[in-house]
Design a protein around this motif. Structure first.
Motif, PDB file in Angstrom:
ATOM      1  N   PHE A  41       4.050  -1.229   3.358  1.00  0.00           N
ATOM      2  CA  PHE A  41       3.485   0.071   2.971  1.00  0.00           C
ATOM      3  C   PHE A  41       4.541   1.166   3.071  1.00  0.00           C
ATOM      4  O   PHE A  41       5.516   1.053   3.813  1.00  0.00           O
TER       5      PHE A  41
ATOM      6  N   HIS B 298       0.076  -3.141   9.316  1.00  0.00           N
ATOM      7  CA  HIS B 298       1.292  -3.885   8.979  1.00  0.00           C
ATOM      8  C   HIS B 298       1.639  -4.884  10.079  1.00  0.00           C
ATOM      9  O   HIS B 298       1.986  -6.040   9.804  1.00  0.00           O
TER      10      HIS B 298
ATOM     11  N   THR C 280       9.811  -0.887   3.620  1.00  0.00           N
ATOM     12  CA  THR C 280       8.449  -0.849   4.158  1.00  0.00           C
ATOM     13  C   THR C 280       8.455  -0.144   5.502  1.00  0.00           C
ATOM     14  O   THR C 280       9.521   0.078   6.089  1.00  0.00           O
TER      15      THR C 280
ATOM     16  N   LEU D 278       0.836  -1.215   0.000  1.00  0.00           N
ATOM     17  CA  LEU D 278       0.000   0.000   0.000  1.00  0.00           C
ATOM     18  C   LEU D 278       0.865   1.257   0.000  1.00  0.00           C
ATOM     19  O   LEU D 278       1.942   1.264   0.612  1.00  0.00           O
TER      20      LEU D 278
ATOM     21  N   ALA E  32      -1.783   2.581   9.184  1.00  0.00           N
ATOM     22  CA  ALA E  32      -1.039   1.689   8.289  1.00  0.00           C
ATOM     23  C   ALA E  32      -0.054   0.826   9.085  1.00  0.00           C
ATOM     24  O   ALA E  32       0.144  -0.354   8.787  1.00  0.00           O
TER      25      ALA E  32
END
Ligand code: ATP
Length: 330
Positions: free
Chosen positions: A127, A120, A291, A104, A116
């Motif tokens: 993301f 995760h 990430t 994402l 987010a």
């Protein structure tokens, strides 16, 4: 960059939290960078709500034409209460899998990044965040997308207020946005020549304010503009205006709250370029298997900041700017 080895084939992009001018430019950059690197891109509508309710569709390079110059976000944004619940996030993950997404890109503020990060931790969803907020209060980037446009909107409005202030010898209290940060107030105050700037990062007192108004009068100024951050701790613009009227009954005191005009309008060149760079950086970051980071720009260089730092730390207000504001208000 040469195409790296990565398992990422399909990226979902969403805008979340408050809207800011330049979000469209950022979405366009994400979509086109995906097309450039031959991976699929899916636009998710209304922030995390679109993941929960499966509202998403694939976006190709041409589907984002004519939006670089438009304010707002064509994907729309939302504050999703459901995403704050484990059940809501489970639904979001089910649709994430169903649509065969691999990662994402979240364009928003620190709340959106917090969401987010939680997502995760629960489901191991890669993301990268892109800072989109007018408040400029996010650590890890010198500027957030939308801040420059909001500043330009503020100074355009305050310039107009100045015309009225000088014609009538008025004292104007102008409230600008920024939540609990004073970045918008400080920069727009300097750029519009305000006599005083009240921000939450500085300890202000009514006595100091009154003294400076008196000094301004003695120095030959017949009108004053005081820019007040919405998070100012001394009081809101209405309280401050009332206290000033009480202290100086002879003053003609007025209040203007700029409000939501600060969130709208076509993004400035600076915001469009920043959004374009960060959109590309976010896609490239994911392809390099980064990430839980935010793509930002510091000293005009792209940097990736761990998301927990971006959420927890805060950009310090620039003391030099505070000094400049004081010197120039003489
Ligand atoms: P702005 O700075 O413009 O307000 P923001 O991204 O900080 O933007 P928030 O409303 O704080 O805006 O957060 C956006 C969304 O992120 C929330 O509506 C929620 O869906 C999600 N979110 C925020 N915090 C959490 C959390 N702790 N857990 C799960 N989701 C969260």
């Amino acid at each position: 960059m040469t195409q790296p080895t990565t398992s990422i084939q399909k990226i979902g992009v969403l805008t979340s939290g408050g809207d800011s001018p330049g979000m469209n430019s950022a979405i366009r950059a994400v979509v086109r960078a995906c097309a450039y690197y031959n991976i699929k891109c899916v636009g998710i509508r209304q922030g995390y709500e679109g993941l929960i309710h499966n509202q998403m569709s694939e976006l190709g390079a041409r589907s984002v034409k004519h939006i670089i110059n438009k304010g707002g976000t064509f994907l729309q944004t939302a504050r999703s209460e459901e995403f704050r619940t484990p059940e809501g996030r489970q639904k979001a993950f089910d649709h994430f899998k169903k649509n065969e997404l691999d990662a994402l890109i979240v364009i928003g503020g620190d709340g959106s990044f917090t969401g987010a990060n939680v997502f995760h931790k629960e489901f191991n969803v890669p993301f990268i965040g892109i800072p989109g907020t007018i408040d400029n209060d996010i650590f890890g980037t010198d500027f957030t997308i939308g801040y420059d446009t909001a500043l330009n909107t503020c100074i355009e409005a305050i310039d107009k207020i100045r015309d009225s202030a000088t014609s009538h010898n008025r004292v104007f209290f102008v409230e600008v946005m920024g939540r609990d940060a004073g970045f918008i107030a400080l920069s727009s105050g300097i750029a519009s020549g305000a006599t005083n700037i009240l921000i939450p990062e500085e300890k202000d007192s009514l006595e100091e304010l009154f003294e400076s108004l008196q000094k301004s009068e003695q120095a030959g100024k017949n009108s004053s503009i005081i820019v007040v951050a919405e998070g100012e701790e001394l009081g809101n613009v209405y309280d401050l205006a009332k206290a000033t009227e009480k202290r100086f009954p002879e003053y003609d005191v007025r209040v203007t709250v700029l409000g939501h005009i600060q969130r709208g309008g076509n993004p400035t060149c600076m915001d469009r370029v920043l959004a374009s760079r960060l959109g590309v950086a976010a896609v490239e970051g994911l392809l390099e298997n980064k990430t839980n980071v935010m793509a930002g720009s510091r000293a005009n260089k792209i940097v990736y900041t761990p998301i927990e730092e971006a959420i927890k730390k805060h950009n310090e207000i620039d003391k030099e700017l505070i000094k400049v504001a004081k010197i120039l208000a003489i």
